[in-house]
Write a protein that holds these residues in place. Sequence first.
Motif, PDB file in Angstrom:
ATOM      1  N   TRP A  19       1.182  -1.078  -0.075  1.00  0.00           N
ATOM      2  CA  TRP A  19       0.138   0.054  -0.068  1.00  0.00           C
ATOM      3  C   TRP A  19       0.783   1.348  -0.001  1.00  0.00           C
ATOM      4  N   GLU A  39     -10.113   3.458   3.554  1.00  0.00           N
ATOM      5  CA  GLU A  39      -9.649   2.857   2.258  1.00  0.00           C
ATOM      6  C   GLU A  39      -8.191   3.272   2.232  1.00  0.00           C
ATOM      7  N   VAL A  41      -4.810   3.018  -0.861  1.00  0.00           N
ATOM      8  CA  VAL A  41      -4.476   2.981  -2.212  1.00  0.00           C
ATOM      9  C   VAL A  41      -3.134   1.771  -2.260  1.00  0.00           C
ATOM     10  N   LEU A  42      -3.345   0.798  -3.222  1.00  0.00           N
ATOM     11  CA  LEU A  42      -2.212  -0.014  -3.404  1.00  0.00           C
ATOM     12  C   LEU A  42      -1.005   0.417  -4.263  1.00  0.00           C
ATOM     13  N   SER A  44      -0.537  -0.326  -7.092  1.00  0.00           N
ATOM     14  CA  SER A  44      -1.023  -0.424  -8.315  1.00  0.00           C
ATOM     15  C   SER A  44      -1.971   0.569  -8.490  1.00  0.00           C
ATOM     16  N   LYS A  45      -2.006   1.482  -7.714  1.00  0.00           N
ATOM     17  CA  LYS A  45      -3.071   2.620  -7.465  1.00  0.00           C
ATOM     18  C   LYS A  45      -4.616   2.337  -7.443  1.00  0.00           C
ATOM     19  N   GLU A  46      -4.866   1.045  -7.160  1.00  0.00           N
ATOM     20  CA  GLU A  46      -6.212   0.636  -6.917  1.00  0.00           C
ATOM     21  C   GLU A  46      -6.442   1.018  -5.491  1.00  0.00           C
ATOM     22  N   THR A  47      -7.703   1.372  -5.357  1.00  0.00           N
ATOM     23  CA  THR A  47      -8.406   1.501  -3.880  1.00  0.00           C
ATOM     24  C   THR A  47      -9.089   0.504  -3.537  1.00  0.00           C
ATOM     25  N   LYS A  48      -8.825   0.052  -2.142  1.00  0.00           N
ATOM     26  CA  LYS A  48      -9.604  -0.801  -1.442  1.00  0.00           C
ATOM     27  C   LYS A  48     -10.015  -0.390  -0.328  1.00  0.00           C
TER      28      LYS A  48
END
Length: 107
Positions: A19, A39, A41-42, A44-48
């Motif tokens: 992250w 939340e 941000v990984l 890879s810019k993906e948000t979880k």
Amino acid sequence: MDLYKELGNAIQKNIFGEWEKVTVKIESSLKKMCSFQAEYVLSSKETKELKFPVLTVSDLMDSVFELQESMLTEHKWNKAVYTLEKNGRFDMEFEWDQALQDKWEKG
């Protein structure tokens, strides 16, 4: 209790993957209610979404109430945003939202 440290520890224990940044939004009416929306941000810019266990949330709520009470004379707030970066840098911003407070008081 130190809310900043508790949030950092809760994040470290409950986050998965590489992250970059975590944001925790807090809404709290002093000693009445408290909610967390987190939340991250990984790389890879993906948000979880980040979820905390119930016991962790209970401890965090107590710390939020303590911090609100200690700041009451200088800075009243019912919304806060805690941001933690992978390098350890963190920030917390506080805001008073009267409309939100009115909504809570009306029930």
